[in-house]
Design an enzyme around this catalytic site. Sequence first.
Site, PDB file in Angstrom:
ATOM      1  N   CYS A 159       0.795  -1.226   0.000  1.00 25.54           N
ATOM      2  CA  CYS A 159       0.000   0.000   0.000  1.00 25.54           C
ATOM      3  C   CYS A 159       0.831   1.283   0.000  1.00 25.54           C
ATOM      4  CB  CYS A 159      -0.942  -0.010   1.193  1.00 25.54           C
ATOM      5  SG  CYS A 159      -1.897  -1.542   1.296  1.00 25.54           S
ATOM      6  N   HIS A 284      -3.151   7.419   6.428  1.00 23.88           N
ATOM      7  CA  HIS A 284      -3.351   6.133   5.757  1.00 23.88           C
ATOM      8  C   HIS A 284      -4.754   5.629   6.077  1.00 23.88           C
ATOM      9  CE1 HIS A 284      -2.220   2.604   3.613  1.00 23.88           C
ATOM     10  NE2 HIS A 284      -2.284   1.807   4.664  1.00 23.88           N
ATOM     11  N   GLU A 295      -1.598   4.174  13.770  1.00 23.31           N
ATOM     12  CA  GLU A 295      -1.313   5.459  13.131  1.00 23.31           C
ATOM     13  C   GLU A 295      -1.631   6.622  14.054  1.00 23.31           C
ATOM     14  OE1 GLU A 295      -1.851   7.748   8.851  1.00 23.31           O
ATOM     15  OE2 GLU A 295      -3.178   6.070   9.329  1.00 23.31           O
ATOM     16  N   LYS A 314     -10.201   7.426   2.522  1.00 24.74           N
ATOM     17  CA  LYS A 314     -10.528   6.080   2.032  1.00 24.74           C
ATOM     18  C   LYS A 314     -12.021   5.765   2.144  1.00 24.74           C
ATOM     19  CE  LYS A 314      -6.048   3.749   2.434  1.00 24.74           C
ATOM     20  NZ  LYS A 314      -5.178   4.902   2.696  1.00 24.74           N
ATOM     21  N   HIS A 319      -9.912   1.577  -0.104  1.00 27.15           N
ATOM     22  CA  HIS A 319      -8.464   1.396  -0.044  1.00 27.15           C
ATOM     23  C   HIS A 319      -8.013   0.889  -1.409  1.00 27.15           C
ATOM     24  CE1 HIS A 319      -4.482   0.737   1.071  1.00 27.15           C
ATOM     25  NE2 HIS A 319      -4.626   0.096   2.228  1.00 27.15           N
ATOM     26  N   PHE A 377       2.002  -3.486   4.016  1.00 23.69           N
ATOM     27  CA  PHE A 377       2.297  -4.735   4.715  1.00 23.69           C
ATOM     28  C   PHE A 377       3.802  -4.879   4.923  1.00 23.69           C
ATOM     29  CE2 PHE A 377      -1.553  -7.715   3.790  1.00 23.69           C
ATOM     30  CZ  PHE A 377      -2.323  -6.937   4.633  1.00 23.69           C
TER      31      PHE A 377
END
Length: 390
Positions: A159, A284, A295, A314, A319, A377
């Site tokens: 991502c 994010h 986060e 998002k 996403h 990831f």
Amino acid sequence: MLGISSTTVVHSAGHSAMALWDSVARGHTGLQRNNLAWCELPCWIGQVPDVDEVRLPAHLQPWDCRNHRLAWMALQDTAFRRALSSAVAKHGAHRIGLVLGTSTSGIRDTELAYAQRREAGRWPADFDYRRTHAVDGLCRFSAEVLGLQGPMVVISTACSSSAKVFLTAQRWIDAGLIDAAVVGGVDSLCLSTLHGFDALQLLSQDICRPFDAARNGISIGEAAGFVLLERSPAAVCFAGGGESSDAWHMSTPHPEGEGAQAAMRMALAAAALAPQDIGYVNAHGTATPANDRSEAAALSAVFGPAGVPVSSTKGVTGHTLGAAGIVEAIVTVQALERQALPPTANWQTQDPALPLDLVTQPGAAKLRHAMSNNFGFGGSNCSLVFSLSE
């Protein structure tokens, strides 16, 4: 600093950068309940309108796949092509680099090829893995469409893929390898990611609600976006970025967001800014319990108890995985251009465990610098800083 000369994007809420801003500025979601004939999962998705109806020109047919159709749609933007033509006339096609990001490339067409192979016992005659699924196919296809002849690469770090493209392009320009760059990212809906995130228990059956007390997972979207970077005057510039790899866990972020903190601090240092200089952060913000908690902790550690206005967009686009970096960078640039804070779409209930100055309603702001975060990831983290020009 590198000027943002032009942008183009297609996404679930529309077919242009203007449509993107119109949606995120109002918190108007482009997500819908899954209606894909080829995926039975009960979830919400961000599907780009009309992508299935796109037909590539005859000479590009060997490249045809869902991912490249999305790229083609974005690259038809007249203003973007005009700006790129000016850059080519100024620098030469061989001096413009192409740095793109994706997570799964054209894997949907490989899924279809496998299904046909199971049924017929052989691969489809027109299946061309090298052009449609190989990760570098995206940059080779885009170079063909744009007529670019400079160095090219595709970055695939989950991502954070199309956030990291800014830093690679900056390094190439600083090294004198190129004079300008088209950076971007594309990712498309496919069974691999939908079922993969469902298997990880990260796919929500409800519409995603970033930073909400009742959040319980992501809604996957698809998108394509491109930005032209040049050493030339522009209203907004890429001021600097930071990257880190904390390798805490394959699919779970560090509880205190240590890698995210490192990326944000490196981005601030690269831009020669202090935390208090940042007026807005596009987070994010995936809407999973672990990501948003991590986060929020990282943002609190970097920006202190006073915090900074934060939102996740998002809830509008879903996403978009390997395209999230470029889509959200474009939103961050738009926030600076319009001096406005986009709200966190679909948010309903405050989570008292998250120490955030969360933007939940559209609002005006006096912004000079803004940050965009993308964390992938395996702890592949990237933070970007954009600034209004002097």
